[in-house]
Design a protein around this motif. Structure first.
Motif, PDB file in Angstrom:
ATOM      1  N   HIS A 126       0.843  -1.209   0.000  1.00 48.15           N
ATOM      2  CA  HIS A 126       0.000   0.000   0.000  1.00 48.15           C
ATOM      3  C   HIS A 126       0.872   1.252   0.000  1.00 48.15           C
ATOM      4  CE1 HIS A 126      -3.784  -2.132   0.679  1.00 48.15           C
ATOM      5  NE2 HIS A 126      -3.101  -2.934   1.466  1.00 48.15           N
ATOM      6  N   PRO A 127       0.323   2.383  -0.561  1.00 46.01           N
ATOM      7  CA  PRO A 127      -0.988   2.522  -1.186  1.00 46.01           C
ATOM      8  C   PRO A 127      -1.059   1.772  -2.513  1.00 46.01           C
ATOM      9  CG  PRO A 127       0.269   4.528  -1.483  1.00 46.01           C
ATOM     10  CD  PRO A 127       1.086   3.652  -0.570  1.00 46.01           C
ATOM     11  N   SER A 128      -2.188   1.135  -2.788  1.00 47.38           N
ATOM     12  CA  SER A 128      -2.327   0.272  -3.949  1.00 47.38           C
ATOM     13  C   SER A 128      -3.180   0.931  -5.025  1.00 47.38           C
ATOM     14  CB  SER A 128      -2.983  -1.039  -3.527  1.00 47.38           C
ATOM     15  OG  SER A 128      -4.340  -0.799  -3.151  1.00 47.38           O
ATOM     16  N   SER A 129      -3.397   0.197  -6.102  1.00 47.61           N
ATOM     17  CA  SER A 129      -4.254   0.707  -7.176  1.00 47.61           C
ATOM     18  C   SER A 129      -5.686   0.906  -6.688  1.00 47.61           C
ATOM     19  CB  SER A 129      -4.229  -0.237  -8.380  1.00 47.61           C
ATOM     20  OG  SER A 129      -4.651  -1.536  -8.006  1.00 47.61           O
ATOM     21  N   ASP A 130      -6.125   0.105  -5.707  1.00 43.61           N
ATOM     22  CA  ASP A 130      -7.462   0.311  -5.145  1.00 43.61           C
ATOM     23  C   ASP A 130      -7.554   1.671  -4.465  1.00 43.61           C
ATOM     24  OD1 ASP A 130      -8.388  -2.149  -6.004  1.00 43.61           O
ATOM     25  OD2 ASP A 130      -7.871  -3.168  -4.137  1.00 43.61           O
ATOM     26  N   ASP A 131      -6.488   2.073  -3.777  1.00 48.75           N
ATOM     27  CA  ASP A 131      -6.463   3.407  -3.159  1.00 48.75           C
ATOM     28  C   ASP A 131      -6.479   4.488  -4.236  1.00 48.75           C
ATOM     29  OD1 ASP A 131      -6.185   2.501  -0.403  1.00 48.75           O
ATOM     30  OD2 ASP A 131      -4.186   1.843  -0.999  1.00 48.75           O
ATOM     31  N   TYR A 132      -5.750   4.251  -5.327  1.00 49.35           N
ATOM     32  CA  TYR A 132      -5.713   5.255  -6.396  1.00 49.35           C
ATOM     33  C   TYR A 132      -7.053   5.347  -7.119  1.00 49.35           C
ATOM     34  CZ  TYR A 132      -4.120   8.097 -10.276  1.00 49.35           C
ATOM     35  OH  TYR A 132      -3.989   9.103 -11.201  1.00 49.35           O
ATOM     36  N   ARG A 133      -7.768   4.230  -7.211  1.00 49.29           N
ATOM     37  CA  ARG A 133      -9.114   4.288  -7.795  1.00 49.29           C
ATOM     38  C   ARG A 133     -10.001   5.256  -7.003  1.00 49.29           C
ATOM     39  NH1 ARG A 133     -10.466   0.410 -11.596  1.00 49.29           N
ATOM     40  NH2 ARG A 133      -8.964  -1.294 -11.814  1.00 49.29           N
ATOM     41  N   LEU A 134      -9.844   5.260  -5.684  1.00 51.97           N
ATOM     42  CA  LEU A 134     -10.622   6.187  -4.855  1.00 51.97           C
ATOM     43  C   LEU A 134     -10.247   7.629  -5.161  1.00 51.97           C
ATOM     44  CD1 LEU A 134     -10.526   4.326  -1.408  1.00 51.97           C
ATOM     45  CD2 LEU A 134     -12.391   4.358  -3.081  1.00 51.97           C
ATOM     46  N   VAL A 135      -8.949   7.875  -5.413  1.00 50.43           N
ATOM     47  CA  VAL A 135      -8.503   9.222  -5.800  1.00 50.43           C
ATOM     48  C   VAL A 135      -9.168   9.637  -7.105  1.00 50.43           C
ATOM     49  CG1 VAL A 135      -6.504  10.590  -6.556  1.00 50.43           C
ATOM     50  CG2 VAL A 135      -6.284   9.015  -4.610  1.00 50.43           C
ATOM     51  N   LEU A 136      -9.200   8.725  -8.077  1.00 44.51           N
ATOM     52  CA  LEU A 136      -9.826   9.036  -9.361  1.00 44.51           C
ATOM     53  C   LEU A 136     -11.316   9.328  -9.193  1.00 44.51           C
ATOM     54  CD1 LEU A 136      -8.121   6.435 -11.747  1.00 44.51           C
ATOM     55  CD2 LEU A 136      -7.606   8.864 -11.514  1.00 44.51           C
ATOM     56  N   ARG A 137     -11.977   8.536  -8.373  1.00 46.24           N
ATOM     57  CA  ARG A 137     -13.415   8.746  -8.172  1.00 46.24           C
ATOM     58  C   ARG A 137     -13.693  10.099  -7.528  1.00 46.24           C
ATOM     59  NH1 ARG A 137     -14.346   2.602  -5.922  1.00 46.24           N
ATOM     60  NH2 ARG A 137     -13.844   1.591  -7.923  1.00 46.24           N
ATOM     61  N   LYS A 138     -12.824  10.504  -6.594  1.00 40.85           N
ATOM     62  CA  LYS A 138     -12.993  11.820  -5.959  1.00 40.85           C
ATOM     63  C   LYS A 138     -12.777  12.954  -6.954  1.00 40.85           C
ATOM     64  CE  LYS A 138     -11.710  10.369  -1.275  1.00 40.85           C
ATOM     65  NZ  LYS A 138     -10.672  10.420  -0.208  1.00 40.85           N
ATOM     66  N   ASN A 139     -11.988  12.689  -7.988  1.00 39.72           N
ATOM     67  CA  ASN A 139     -11.700  13.710  -8.995  1.00 39.72           C
ATOM     68  C   ASN A 139     -12.664  13.673 -10.176  1.00 39.72           C
ATOM     69  OD1 ASN A 139      -9.036  15.426  -8.653  1.00 39.72           O
ATOM     70  ND2 ASN A 139      -8.633  13.423  -7.725  1.00 39.72           N
ATOM     71  N   ARG A 140     -13.608  12.735 -10.169  1.00 39.16           N
ATOM     72  CA  ARG A 140     -14.602  12.674 -11.242  1.00 39.16           C
ATOM     73  C   ARG A 140     -15.373  13.978 -11.281  1.00 39.16           C
ATOM     74  NH1 ARG A 140     -18.069   7.239 -10.883  1.00 39.16           N
ATOM     75  NH2 ARG A 140     -16.357   5.866 -11.494  1.00 39.16           N
ATOM     76  N   THR A 141     -15.351  14.636 -12.422  1.00 37.40           N
ATOM     77  CA  THR A 141     -15.871  16.005 -12.500  1.00 37.40           C
ATOM     78  C   THR A 141     -17.035  16.157 -13.466  1.00 37.40           C
ATOM     79  OG1 THR A 141     -13.631  16.789 -12.038  1.00 37.40           O
ATOM     80  CG2 THR A 141     -15.175  18.412 -12.903  1.00 37.40           C
ATOM     81  N   PHE A 142     -17.051  15.370 -14.520  1.00 31.06           N
ATOM     82  CA  PHE A 142     -17.974  15.633 -15.621  1.00 31.06           C
ATOM     83  C   PHE A 142     -19.122  14.629 -15.642  1.00 31.06           C
ATOM     84  CE2 PHE A 142     -13.535  16.608 -16.883  1.00 31.06           C
ATOM     85  CZ  PHE A 142     -13.614  17.997 -16.765  1.00 31.06           C
ATOM     86  N   GLU A 143     -19.763  14.455 -14.484  1.00 29.62           N
ATOM     87  CA  GLU A 143     -20.876  13.503 -14.368  1.00 29.62           C
ATOM     88  C   GLU A 143     -21.985  13.887 -15.350  1.00 29.62           C
ATOM     89  OE1 GLU A 143     -20.855  10.863 -12.682  1.00 29.62           O
ATOM     90  OE2 GLU A 143     -19.269  11.109 -11.189  1.00 29.62           O
ATOM     91  N   GLY A 144     -22.545  12.887 -16.016  1.00 30.07           N
ATOM     92  CA  GLY A 144     -23.624  13.132 -16.963  1.00 30.07           C
ATOM     93  C   GLY A 144     -23.154  13.378 -18.374  1.00 30.07           C
ATOM     94  N   SER A 145     -21.859  13.646 -18.552  1.00 34.71           N
ATOM     95  CA  SER A 145     -21.311  13.871 -19.892  1.00 34.71           C
ATOM     96  C   SER A 145     -20.906  12.543 -20.510  1.00 34.71           C
ATOM     97  CB  SER A 145     -20.096  14.800 -19.819  1.00 34.71           C
ATOM     98  OG  SER A 145     -20.459  16.053 -19.275  1.00 34.71           O
ATOM     99  N   THR A 146     -21.066  12.433 -21.812  1.00 38.30           N
ATOM    100  CA  THR A 146     -20.708  11.191 -22.504  1.00 38.30           C
ATOM    101  C   THR A 146     -19.475  11.342 -23.386  1.00 38.30           C
ATOM    102  OG1 THR A 146     -22.234  11.750 -24.300  1.00 38.30           O
ATOM    103  CG2 THR A 146     -23.084  10.362 -22.510  1.00 38.30           C
ATOM    104  N   ASN A 147     -19.031  12.581 -23.584  1.00 35.91           N
ATOM    105  CA  ASN A 147     -17.878  12.837 -24.451  1.00 35.91           C
ATOM    106  C   ASN A 147     -16.721  13.348 -23.590  1.00 35.91           C
ATOM    107  OD1 ASN A 147     -16.162  13.347 -26.588  1.00 35.91           O
ATOM    108  ND2 ASN A 147     -17.205  15.241 -27.229  1.00 35.91           N
ATOM    109  N   ILE A 148     -16.079  12.418 -22.882  1.00 37.90           N
ATOM    110  CA  ILE A 148     -15.019  12.776 -21.942  1.00 37.90           C
ATOM    111  C   ILE A 148     -13.673  12.339 -22.499  1.00 37.90           C
ATOM    112  CG2 ILE A 148     -14.108  12.404 -19.617  1.00 37.90           C
ATOM    113  CD1 ILE A 148     -16.981  11.991 -18.679  1.00 37.90           C
ATOM    114  N   GLY A 149     -12.694  13.237 -22.430  1.00 33.40           N
ATOM    115  CA  GLY A 149     -11.365  12.952 -22.953  1.00 33.40           C
ATOM    116  C   GLY A 149     -10.304  12.986 -21.874  1.00 33.40           C
ATOM    117  N   ALA A 150      -9.125  12.522 -22.230  1.00 32.78           N
ATOM    118  CA  ALA A 150      -7.983  12.539 -21.306  1.00 32.78           C
ATOM    119  C   ALA A 150      -6.702  12.670 -22.100  1.00 32.78           C
ATOM    120  CB  ALA A 150      -7.941  11.279 -20.457  1.00 32.78           C
ATOM    121  N   SER A 151      -5.703  13.253 -21.452  1.00 30.20           N
ATOM    122  CA  SER A 151      -4.362  13.321 -22.018  1.00 30.20           C
ATOM    123  C   SER A 151      -3.368  13.150 -20.879  1.00 30.20           C
ATOM    124  CB  SER A 151      -4.135  14.663 -22.726  1.00 30.20           C
ATOM    125  OG  SER A 151      -2.886  14.676 -23.380  1.00 30.20           O
TER     126      SER A 151
END
Length: 351
Positions: A126-151
């Motif tokens: 630890h911290p593991s990928s499961d912990d990092y998944r929680l970080v990503l979920r907390k940073n989810r910003t564009f709820e309801g959008s279907t055209n989401i990009g990343a770089s």
């Protein structure tokens, strides 16, 4: 048992490195990087018959003489490296290994993160990928959008080219996640790179900046990216495919990503290979890879961080002014920035 001797080596001698390289070659592997510690098993004739290395928090280059495959030698060298890690306060480990070794590491408590036809990336602790998944979920910003990009960007340092790519990408989707490489192996420290990207894109309302953790272009997922000698094309190709696969396994489902934006790559063969691998891996996983033409300066040459670093060493202020946004120019004049400049110049003079 059988007169075996196990030992760990902090700095491989020329002869020891040659023996390790030979054993790796027999196993279809390549020596890479500068290991912090290498564990070896020698027979009664002092012939090296098993090896494994650790660099940072990554175990790699695990190999055994085919004549001794049934003797459990791989487990012996791995156990030595796990002991080294504990003694040095390393409690989160990755292993980068061939597929036929995955079960061995699973029995030692490692969990699989990504798999290609050739290699598997696993982690333990630890911290593991499961912990990092929680970080990503907390940073989810564009709820309801279907055209989401990343770089995914290193930004070493943040240039007008990065700003251009982010702005263009943001214009092609409802929301854009910019994932900044967190591995601190670049000339500009991660904390400074992150701040420059945040300040340099503050006006773009549909952009969210996220640190990559250990899970995108890191020493675990793509170590060749950080090597000065990037001539190991086949190795870089395998690692690029693994990193792209991990992106699909981790970032895509957590952030609901539909597009991955990349810049065209005229300079770096390793990054160009990475772009190629993304086009292979991501579309079957429902992610479109969108390649954006690099921003050119007034001479028609693509703006790049490597050109910026060269201009810094050469004290070419005119070149810097046409490649850098104000936030990065201000940084270079700051105390922190001057320290990086001096380090770059010193490194250049030394080479």
């Amino acid at each position: 048992m059988f007169g075996f001797q196990t030992r760990t080596i902090r700095d491989l001698s020329w002869n020891e490195k040659k023996q390790v390289e030979s054993l790796l070659e027999i196993n279809g592997l390549t020596f890479e990087g500068r290991p912090d510690c290498t564990a070896v098993v020698e027979n009664s004739e002092e012939k090296l018959i098993a090896t494994a290395s650790i660099q940072g928090k990554v175990i790699k280059m695990v190999a055994a003489d085919p004549e001794w495959q049934e003797a459990g030698l791989s487990g012996m060298v791995i156990s030595e490296l796990l002991k080294y890690a504990r003694e040095n306060g390393i409690f989160h480990l990755f292993v980068y290994t061939k597929r036929d070794m995955a079960d061995k590491f699973a029995s030692l408590g490692f969990s699989e993160l990504a798999r290609t036809d050739a290699i598997v990336l696993m982690e333990s602790g630890h911290p593991s990928s499961d912990d990092y998944r929680l970080v990503l979920r907390k940073n989810r910003t564009f709820e309801g959008s279907t055209n989401i990009g990343a770089s995914v960007m290193n930004c070493n340092p943040f240039t007008l080219g990065h700003r251009y790519l982010i702005e263009k990408a943001a214009g092609e989707c409802d929301g854009l996640y910019v994932i900044v490489v967190q591995e601190d192996l670049s000339h500009f420290p991660f904390s400074d790179r992150l701040r420059l990207v945040q300040e340099g894109t503050r006006d773009l309302k549909n952009v969210r900046i996220i640190p990559s953790g250990d899970y995108a272009v890191s020493r675990a997922t793509f170590p060749t990216y950080f090597l000065k000698d990037k001539g190991l094309t086949s190795v870089a190709e395998r690692q690029a495919e693994l990193d792209a696969t991990l992106f699909a396994n981790l970032f895509v489902p957590e952030l609901l990503i539909k597009k991955r934006f990349v810049g065209t790559e005229p300079f770096c063969q390793t990054t160009a290979k990475y772009n190629e691998m993304m086009k292979k891996v991501l579309p079957p996983r429902g992610v479109e890879v969108v390649e954006i033409m690099r921003l050119n300066d007034i001479s028609g040459t693509a703006v790049s961080a490597s050109r910026v670093r060269r201009a810094i060493v050469e004290n070419d202020m005119e070149a810097l002014k046409i490649m850098l946004p104000p936030v990065t120019m201000d940084y270079l004049r700051s105390e922190k920035g001057r320290a990086v400049v001096n380090k770059l110049i010193h490194e250049h003079d030394k080479n």
